[in-house]
Every structure is written in structure tokens, then in C-alpha cells.
Scaffold this motif. Structure first.
Motif, PDB file in Angstrom:
ATOM      1  N   LYS A 412       0.825  -1.139   0.044  1.00  0.00           N
ATOM      2  CA  LYS A 412       0.064   0.186   0.039  1.00  0.00           C
ATOM      3  C   LYS A 412       0.923   1.268  -0.163  1.00  0.00           C
ATOM      4  O   LYS A 412       0.412   2.186  -0.612  1.00  0.00           O
ATOM      5  CB  LYS A 412      -0.899  -0.173   1.133  1.00  0.00           C
ATOM      6  CG  LYS A 412      -1.894  -1.017   1.350  1.00  0.00           C
ATOM      7  CD  LYS A 412      -2.941  -1.147   2.425  1.00  0.00           C
ATOM      8  CE  LYS A 412      -4.080  -2.083   2.391  1.00  0.00           C
ATOM      9  NZ  LYS A 412      -4.663  -2.117   3.713  1.00  0.00           N
ATOM     10  N   ARG A 413       1.753   1.346   0.849  1.00  0.00           N
ATOM     11  CA  ARG A 413       2.924   2.439   0.805  1.00  0.00           C
ATOM     12  C   ARG A 413       3.538   2.625  -0.558  1.00  0.00           C
ATOM     13  O   ARG A 413       3.522   3.701  -1.013  1.00  0.00           O
ATOM     14  CB  ARG A 413       4.018   2.016   1.849  1.00  0.00           C
ATOM     15  CG  ARG A 413       4.976   3.194   2.123  1.00  0.00           C
ATOM     16  CD  ARG A 413       6.285   3.018   2.993  1.00  0.00           C
ATOM     17  NE  ARG A 413       6.908   2.013   2.390  1.00  0.00           N
ATOM     18  CZ  ARG A 413       7.987   1.774   3.036  1.00  0.00           C
ATOM     19  NH1 ARG A 413       8.507   2.376   4.081  1.00  0.00           N
ATOM     20  NH2 ARG A 413       8.921   0.753   2.457  1.00  0.00           N
ATOM     21  N   ARG A 417       2.871   5.960  -3.238  1.00  0.00           N
ATOM     22  CA  ARG A 417       3.918   6.759  -3.824  1.00  0.00           C
ATOM     23  C   ARG A 417       3.819   6.891  -5.305  1.00  0.00           C
ATOM     24  O   ARG A 417       4.159   7.799  -6.029  1.00  0.00           O
ATOM     25  CB  ARG A 417       5.091   6.298  -3.447  1.00  0.00           C
ATOM     26  CG  ARG A 417       6.283   7.006  -3.836  1.00  0.00           C
ATOM     27  CD  ARG A 417       7.670   6.917  -3.457  1.00  0.00           C
ATOM     28  NE  ARG A 417       8.569   8.232  -3.404  1.00  0.00           N
ATOM     29  CZ  ARG A 417       9.773   8.092  -3.050  1.00  0.00           C
ATOM     30  NH1 ARG A 417      10.373   7.447  -2.424  1.00  0.00           N
ATOM     31  NH2 ARG A 417      10.527   9.203  -3.382  1.00  0.00           N
ATOM     32  N   LEU A 418       3.336   5.616  -5.939  1.00  0.00           N
ATOM     33  CA  LEU A 418       3.119   5.554  -7.236  1.00  0.00           C
ATOM     34  C   LEU A 418       1.947   6.607  -7.706  1.00  0.00           C
ATOM     35  O   LEU A 418       1.713   7.455  -8.921  1.00  0.00           O
ATOM     36  CB  LEU A 418       2.739   4.275  -7.802  1.00  0.00           C
ATOM     37  CG  LEU A 418       3.745   3.303  -7.911  1.00  0.00           C
ATOM     38  CD1 LEU A 418       3.382   1.754  -8.258  1.00  0.00           C
ATOM     39  CD2 LEU A 418       4.942   3.652  -9.021  1.00  0.00           C
ATOM     40  N   ALA A 419       1.195   6.800  -6.957  1.00  0.00           N
ATOM     41  CA  ALA A 419      -0.309   7.570  -6.964  1.00  0.00           C
ATOM     42  C   ALA A 419       0.243   9.027  -7.086  1.00  0.00           C
ATOM     43  O   ALA A 419      -0.096   9.820  -7.604  1.00  0.00           O
ATOM     44  CB  ALA A 419      -1.292   7.405  -6.068  1.00  0.00           C
ATOM     45  N   ALA A 420       1.081   9.333  -6.221  1.00  0.00           N
ATOM     46  CA  ALA A 420       1.716  10.807  -5.736  1.00  0.00           C
ATOM     47  C   ALA A 420       2.619  11.221  -7.311  1.00  0.00           C
ATOM     48  O   ALA A 420       2.499  12.283  -7.473  1.00  0.00           O
ATOM     49  CB  ALA A 420       2.498  10.868  -4.655  1.00  0.00           C
ATOM     50  N   ALA A 421       3.057  10.044  -7.754  1.00  0.00           N
ATOM     51  CA  ALA A 421       3.770  10.403  -9.148  1.00  0.00           C
ATOM     52  C   ALA A 421       3.347  10.219 -10.185  1.00  0.00           C
ATOM     53  O   ALA A 421       3.972  10.215 -11.295  1.00  0.00           O
ATOM     54  CB  ALA A 421       5.196   9.483  -8.888  1.00  0.00           C
ATOM     55  N   ALA A 422       2.126  10.157 -10.305  1.00  0.00           N
ATOM     56  CA  ALA A 422       1.176   9.775 -11.620  1.00  0.00           C
ATOM     57  C   ALA A 422       1.543  10.856 -12.620  1.00  0.00           C
ATOM     58  O   ALA A 422       1.515  10.472 -13.771  1.00  0.00           O
ATOM     59  CB  ALA A 422      -0.145   9.653 -11.059  1.00  0.00           C
ATOM     60  N   PRO A 485       9.257  -2.982 -10.729  1.00  0.00           N
ATOM     61  CA  PRO A 485       9.021  -1.970  -9.769  1.00  0.00           C
ATOM     62  C   PRO A 485       8.901  -2.345  -8.485  1.00  0.00           C
ATOM     63  O   PRO A 485       8.429  -3.595  -8.026  1.00  0.00           O
ATOM     64  CB  PRO A 485       7.480  -1.659 -10.210  1.00  0.00           C
ATOM     65  CG  PRO A 485       7.506  -1.933 -11.579  1.00  0.00           C
ATOM     66  CD  PRO A 485       8.459  -3.193 -11.836  1.00  0.00           C
ATOM     67  N   GLY A 486       9.407  -1.529  -7.334  1.00  0.00           N
ATOM     68  CA  GLY A 486       9.546  -1.889  -5.868  1.00  0.00           C
ATOM     69  C   GLY A 486      10.856  -2.189  -5.548  1.00  0.00           C
ATOM     70  O   GLY A 486      11.280  -2.402  -4.488  1.00  0.00           O
ATOM     71  N   ASP A 487      11.801  -2.607  -6.574  1.00  0.00           N
ATOM     72  CA  ASP A 487      13.193  -2.991  -6.423  1.00  0.00           C
ATOM     73  C   ASP A 487      14.121  -1.876  -5.967  1.00  0.00           C
ATOM     74  O   ASP A 487      13.755  -0.681  -6.424  1.00  0.00           O
ATOM     75  CB  ASP A 487      13.645  -3.727  -7.714  1.00  0.00           C
ATOM     76  CG  ASP A 487      13.326  -4.983  -7.883  1.00  0.00           C
ATOM     77  OD1 ASP A 487      12.406  -5.563  -7.216  1.00  0.00           O
ATOM     78  OD2 ASP A 487      13.695  -5.621  -9.157  1.00  0.00           O
ATOM     79  N   TRP A 488      14.967  -1.961  -4.968  1.00  0.00           N
ATOM     80  CA  TRP A 488      15.885  -0.976  -4.505  1.00  0.00           C
ATOM     81  C   TRP A 488      17.264  -1.222  -5.311  1.00  0.00           C
ATOM     82  O   TRP A 488      17.693  -2.175  -5.628  1.00  0.00           O
ATOM     83  CB  TRP A 488      15.937  -1.319  -3.166  1.00  0.00           C
ATOM     84  CG  TRP A 488      14.738  -0.984  -2.124  1.00  0.00           C
ATOM     85  CD1 TRP A 488      13.707  -1.770  -1.694  1.00  0.00           C
ATOM     86  CD2 TRP A 488      14.293   0.242  -1.795  1.00  0.00           C
ATOM     87  NE1 TRP A 488      12.811  -1.117  -1.176  1.00  0.00           N
ATOM     88  CE2 TRP A 488      13.210   0.238  -1.016  1.00  0.00           C
ATOM     89  CE3 TRP A 488      14.967   1.575  -1.802  1.00  0.00           C
ATOM     90  CZ2 TRP A 488      12.563   1.434  -0.501  1.00  0.00           C
ATOM     91  CZ3 TRP A 488      14.416   2.849  -1.205  1.00  0.00           C
ATOM     92  CH2 TRP A 488      13.196   2.621  -0.586  1.00  0.00           C
ATOM     93  N   VAL A 489      17.703  -0.166  -5.303  1.00  0.00           N
ATOM     94  CA  VAL A 489      18.966   0.186  -6.183  1.00  0.00           C
ATOM     95  C   VAL A 489      19.804   1.223  -5.446  1.00  0.00           C
ATOM     96  O   VAL A 489      19.395   2.113  -5.083  1.00  0.00           O
ATOM     97  CB  VAL A 489      18.623   0.584  -7.512  1.00  0.00           C
ATOM     98  CG1 VAL A 489      20.299   0.738  -8.230  1.00  0.00           C
ATOM     99  CG2 VAL A 489      17.849  -0.424  -8.450  1.00  0.00           C
ATOM    100  N   ARG A 490      21.138   0.939  -5.068  1.00  0.00           N
ATOM    101  CA  ARG A 490      21.963   1.789  -4.682  1.00  0.00           C
ATOM    102  C   ARG A 490      22.815   2.291  -6.039  1.00  0.00           C
ATOM    103  O   ARG A 490      23.488   1.786  -6.892  1.00  0.00           O
ATOM    104  CB  ARG A 490      22.973   1.310  -3.639  1.00  0.00           C
ATOM    105  CG  ARG A 490      24.099   2.239  -3.281  1.00  0.00           C
ATOM    106  CD  ARG A 490      24.810   1.398  -2.004  1.00  0.00           C
ATOM    107  NE  ARG A 490      26.049   2.121  -1.479  1.00  0.00           N
ATOM    108  CZ  ARG A 490      25.840   2.917  -0.469  1.00  0.00           C
ATOM    109  NH1 ARG A 490      24.691   3.293  -0.168  1.00  0.00           N
ATOM    110  NH2 ARG A 490      26.962   3.735  -0.208  1.00  0.00           N
ATOM    111  N   MET A 491      22.700   3.925  -5.993  1.00  0.00           N
ATOM    112  CA  MET A 491      23.368   4.558  -6.986  1.00  0.00           C
ATOM    113  C   MET A 491      24.176   5.709  -6.813  1.00  0.00           C
ATOM    114  O   MET A 491      23.756   6.351  -5.455  1.00  0.00           O
ATOM    115  CB  MET A 491      22.133   5.183  -8.007  1.00  0.00           C
ATOM    116  CG  MET A 491      21.465   3.904  -8.420  1.00  0.00           C
ATOM    117  SD  MET A 491      20.193   4.505 -10.104  1.00  0.00           S
ATOM    118  CE  MET A 491      19.170   5.681  -8.957  1.00  0.00           C
ATOM    119  N   PHE A 492      25.291   6.003  -7.402  1.00  0.00           N
ATOM    120  CA  PHE A 492      25.922   7.288  -7.141  1.00  0.00           C
ATOM    121  C   PHE A 492      25.420   8.457  -8.053  1.00  0.00           C
ATOM    122  O   PHE A 492      25.623   8.415  -9.388  1.00  0.00           O
ATOM    123  CB  PHE A 492      27.398   6.815  -7.428  1.00  0.00           C
ATOM    124  CG  PHE A 492      28.435   8.031  -7.011  1.00  0.00           C
ATOM    125  CD1 PHE A 492      28.923   8.095  -5.537  1.00  0.00           C
ATOM    126  CD2 PHE A 492      28.734   9.039  -8.021  1.00  0.00           C
ATOM    127  CE1 PHE A 492      29.631   9.384  -5.195  1.00  0.00           C
ATOM    128  CE2 PHE A 492      29.453  10.058  -7.302  1.00  0.00           C
ATOM    129  CZ  PHE A 492      30.010  10.200  -6.050  1.00  0.00           C
TER     130      PHE A 492
END
Length: 564
Positions: A412-413, A417-422, A485-492
Motif C-alpha cells: 500500500k505504501r 507513492r506511485l499515485a503521488a508520481a502519476a 517496480p519496487g526493487d531497491w538500487v544503490r546509485m551514485f
């Protein structure tokens, strides 16, 4: 958020370093000019001409570059001193805000150069940085040197140098060339500067924290990283080799009792099957007595193993204090469950351990203790834990319900966030369609300044903007296409490491929308930029670590040490 007050000695140190920074930048600019001048004979005619333009701009804009450098350094140091939490979480007290940053290949090219400079500084000044860290830890009262309190880290100077590069009234290619020439000079200067800072602090009578022997109250020291391992032993095997008599006291007192605290005894209860167990809130000593008196050796071993697992998790330095409190609430129910169901020892499968691992991972992804999202996450997890504590009947179905409830909250969280970024997603899909149809006016600002070899680890197509380039499938492509969608990535990104969640992959695989784990910031990243970051080892997927598995390894190591 609890913050460590800034001591007068620390303030004097910071002010002194800032006063010396203009001289350091003058030396940096001289070193950069010298490095660039020595490189001229090896350049092609066109590159020599453009490098001459860069050198002329550096000389004519010297004061402007210094102003940009100092402004960036001052802002970064002020932000570090104002927002650093007591225990070193990378958090900010600023309110969450929604913004969208566009990341293309040009941004990645600069991030690659920033990462090179940061690594060069850390490599050249490794000893000096470590020594200075002990002095600054003493200034702020962190006698364990638990985190790096130095506001003048390698990343700080690298970003300030990039700010100076942007003051050049030239193309991005010229600015990138400036960064490449400034890197070696900056690394050597900072090695000397860090050593001088330590010497000045030593002359002031500051005793490095690492040189002291400090006896702290029981339970206040954080656990060692020496037990971090890449494997996780089988819990059934550990239980079967665990000694039968349970005589050794453990560091944590069990459910309902924090380190150094007290717990009220509550009557024991008798679960189905005849084994005696303790109700929630029972002190650890009571569980030890039950383990000694129970007729089943397996039950005694299971009780001791579960207790040691929780002890190891509660002393794991990777687990934040607010998360440890929730884990401690599950200690008692887990002991009761251990007497009913041996499947609790299925480390990778049992919903109790999966719940703990998931909770710790999600809190790592949202590191700011003041973040409303993190507070709601912990509130949900604590509410679930309290319901587990209150249940008289402990069984697998109860913990499957708990895990499903927590996963439902996380889903749901993400949906919120997806709805906020629609609106952003809709605009980005249109942009992606234009990019692939060639109807955009995107042009590189490098203007032919740089050859591809200068980018080192950056792929040869880094400068191409107008259209995607067909290429054979590579491991990098496989990694990118495997993201969901939902996967976490560490990026510089933009000179700092971020933990970002993939919110939306473009329908045609050209634009990806990521959300910051520590704020509402979002990044729209082109495919070529992600491929470049991954090839340069500036982007990788984050996988859930097994806190329970690490705890099992620590228990096994403790048993081996005791038997030796």
C-alpha cells in the motif's frame, strides 16, 4: 531527533579549516594548471586548442572559481553540523519534499569523474583520514569512533571542486576536463591537509579516541562487524550440537527487558503437549530454569538457541535502536513457539525470521528516524509484534498472518507513492515516446571536447543523446531489464550515494523513474545513463540481508570458541 551538541573545540576546528580552505583551493588551481600544461604535448591539435581555452578560463576566472568552491564547502559543512544525528544516521531534519531530477548521460559522466576523485582521495590519504577521524571523534565525544564525524570528508571536497568547475563559462566537456586534471592534485593536497589537521589537534592537547581504553556500562557498546559473514549455518545443525546444560548467562534478559533495564516476572503457562513455557515479560533467568528442568533435551536446546539468536540480533550494529526494540518484543513469543514447532529453525522459510529480515531491510532503506514514513513503518511493525505477544496460542499460521499484514502495508505504501508520481509518470511516458521517435532536440553540451577513452570505465556510447543505440545483449542490459517496480538500487548520483526504489520503468525501456528512500525526491534516468552507471560500478541492486542468518553465524562462532 536527538543530536550531539557541537562542542566549542569542534567549532574552533571547523572555523580554522574553513579559514585555510581558500589557500588550499589556490594550491589546487595551481596544481590543476600544472597538470594540464604538462599534458599538452600528448594531445591532438584540436584537443590542445580546447585545452588552451580551459586554461585561459581557469586563469581569468580564478576568483569566481574560488568563490564557488568556498560557497559549496561552507554549505556542505553547515548542513553536516546541523543535521547529523547522534548515532550517525544519514538523515536530515528538513521536511520531505517532492521534486524531479532528470539524469542523463552527461550527469553520469560527471558522477563517474566525481567517484574517481573520491576514490583517489581515499586511496592516497587512507591513513591520514583514519587518524583525523579519531581526533574528531574525541572532539564530539564519540569514544567508540562509531561513525565518521569529519565534516571535511573526501566527498565534501570533491563536490566543492565540481561546484568550482561549474563556474567555468564553458561547455560540460571543458568542466569535465577540469575535474579530471584537478583530481590528482586534490588527492595529494588533501593528504597533506589531513595530516596537518591531525597535528594541530594533537598540539591542542586532543587525545585521539582510538588511543583510549574506555570502560562503558554493560550493553552500551555496539556489536563488532567481525561477525559479518557471507554464509548462514543451518539452525537445526546448531541446535543438535548445542550442549544440553544451560548454565551461561546471556547479555540480554529476554522479552520485555532492555539492556540494563528490569523486567517483571509473570507466571509461567503450560502449552499443549505438557511443556512448561513462560508468558510474555518473563525474565531470561526464568527461561534458563525452564530449559534446565524440561525433560526434553531438544526443547532445552531449542530454547537456548532461540535466546542466543535474539541476543545476537539485538547486538548487531546494523540494526538501529528503534528496530531492536521491536525485535526484542518478539523474543518471548519466539521462545514459546520454539517449544511447539521445530519448523521455527527453518531459517530461510519461517515467517517469523522473514518478518524480522524484511523489517530491518525496509528501515535501512528509509534511514531517517524523523521520517514520517519510517515512523509509520515502525508503528505498523510494533502493532503487529504486540498482537503476536498477546496471542496465547503460538503457531505458524499466526506468523504467516503477521508477515502477510506487513507485506500488505508495504504494498500500500508503494501504491501511494506511485499515485503521488502519476503526473510525472504520464509526462515521462510522453517524453520516452518522443525520444525513441527522434522528435526531441536533446543535444550534448560536451561539444566534441572529450574523447571517449578519457572516460575510462564509461561505455563508448556515453555521449550519445539523440537516440538509443542497438547493441548486443550484455550483463548490464540483463541487470537493467531484470529490475521490477519496487526493487531497491544503490546509485551514485550528483556526488553522493543514494538508495533509490524503482517506481516505474518506461513502457519502451528508455526512461526509468526512481524514488529516493530518504525523501520524496525522484529521478528520471535514461537507459544509457543507467547502463553507464552499472558498467562503472556506480549502480547495483540491493538485496535483503539476512539478519537472522548473521546471528546464526555469530552463535556458531561463539560455540566453536567455547569448545576450543
Amino acid at each position: 531527533m536527538v543530536q550531539r551538541p557541537l562542542s566549542p573545540a569542534m567549532r574552533r576546528f571547523v572555523d580554522d579549516e574553513l579559514l585555510r580552505a581558500p589557500l588550499l583551493f589556490d594550491q589546487l588551481l595551481d596544481g590543476t594548471l600544472d597538470h594540464t600544461r604538462k599534458s599538452l604535448p600528448t594531445m591532438a591539435p584540436l584537443q590542445r586548442a580546447t585545452t588552451g581555452e580551459l586554461m585561459q578560463a581557469m586563469l581569468s576566472q580564478r576568483r569566481r572559481l574560488g568563490d564557488y568552491f568556498m560557497r559549496s564547502l561552507q554549505e556542505q559543512v553547515d548542513a553536516e553540523l546541523q543535521n547529523q544525528p547522534r548515532h550517525g544516521a544519514t538523515a536530515s531534519t528538513a521536511p520531505r519534499r517532492m521534486s524531479l531530477a532528470l539524469v542523463d548521460e552527461e550527469v553520469v559522466a560527471m558522477d563517474v569523474e566525481l567517484s574517481h576523485i573520491i576514490e583517489a582521495i581515499k586511496s592516497n590519504a587512507e591513513y591520514e583520514l583514519r587518524e583525523l577521524q579519531t581526533y574528531i571523534s574525541a572532539l564530539v565525544g564519540d569514544m567508540d569512533v562509531s561513525v565518521d564525524h569529519n565534516p571535511f570528508r573526501a566527498e565534501t571536497y570533491a563536490r566543492a571542486t565540481w561546484a568550482a568547475a561549474q563556474a567555468l563559462p564553458l561547455s560540460r566537456g571543458h568542466q569535465l576536463a577540469f575535474m579530471r586534471s584537478a583530481g590528482p592534485a586534490l588527492a595529494q593536497l588533501l593528504r597533506t591537509a589531513y595530516a596537518a589537521s591531525s597535528s594541530r589537534l594533537d598540539a591542542m592537547g586532543i587525545e585521539p579516541a582510538a588511543h583510549r581504553t574506555v570502560i562503558l556500562p554493560s550493553g552500551t557498546r555496539r556489536g563488532s562487524r567481525s561477525n559479518e559473514v557471507t554464509f548462514s549455518p543451518d539452525l537445526h545443525s546448531i541446535r543438535d550440537t548445542m550442549p544440553g546444560p544451560i548454565d551461561a548467562p546471556l547479555s540480554y534478559e529476554g522479552q520485555g527487558r532492555q539492556p540494563g533495564g528490569s523486567a517483571a516476572s509473570t507466571p509461567a503457562f503450560r502449552p499443549a503437549g505438557g511443556s512448561t513455557a513462560a508468558a510474555p515479560g518473563t525474565p531470561r533467568e526464568h527461561w534458563t530454569e525452564i530449559a534446565r528442568t524440561t525433560s526434553s533435551r531438544v526443547d532445552r536446546q531449542s530454547i537456548e538457541l532461540v535466546s542466543r539468536l535474539f541476543d545476537a540480533m539485538l547486538t548487531d550494529e546494523r540494526v538501529p535502536e528503534d528496530v531492536r526494540m521491536i525485535i526484542s518484543r518478539l523474543h518471548g513469543p519466539a521462545m514459546r513457539l520454539a517449544l511447539r514447532d521445530s519448523s521455527l529453525l527453518d531459517r530461510d522459510k519461517h515467517p517469523l525470521w522473514r518478518f524480522i529480515n524484511r523489517m530491518v531491510f525496509e528501515c535501512e532503506m528509509a534511514p531517517d528516524p524523523s521520517d514520517p514514513e519510517r515512523r509509520q513503518l515502525l508503528k505498523t511493525a510494533l502493532g503487529t509484534a504486540e498482537q503476536l505477544v498477546a496471542e496465547p496460542e503460538q503457531n505458524n499460521a499466526l506468523y504467516r498472518w503477521a508477515l502477510d499484514r506487513f507485506e500488505s502495508y508495504l504494498h500500500k505504501r508503494l501504491t501511494r507513492r506511485l499515485a503521488a508520481a502519476a503526473s510525472q509518470i504520464g509526462a515521462l511516458q510522453k517524453l520516452e515516446d518522443k525520444l525513441l521517435s527522434g522528435r526531441t532536440d536533446a543535444h550534448s553540451s560536451f561539444h566534441g571536447m572529450l574523447d571517449v577513452e578519457a572516460l575510462d570505465t564509461v561505455p563508448a556510447d556515453l555521449m550519445e543523446h539523440s537516440a538509443p543505440i542497438s547493441r548486443a545483449e550484455t550483463p548490464t542490459d540483463t541487470w537493467l531489464d531484470g529490475l521490477r517496480p519496487g526493487d531497491w538500487v544503490r546509485m551514485f548520483l550528483q556526488g553522493r550515494w543514494v538508495q533509490a526504489r524503482l517506481l516505474w520503468p518506461g513502457e519502451r525501456g528508455e526512461v526509468f523513474l526512481f524514488g529516493d528512500g530518504a525523501s520524496d525526491t525522484t529521478w528520471a534516468v535514461r537507459r544509457g545513463a543507467l547502463l553507464a552507471m552499472h558498467a562503472a560500478r556506480l549502480a547495483k541492486s540491493l538485496k535483503e540481508r539476512s539478519i537472522v542468518g548473521s546471528a546464526a553465524a555469530r552463535v556458531q562462532e561463539q560455540m566453536a570458541s567455547a569448545a576450543a
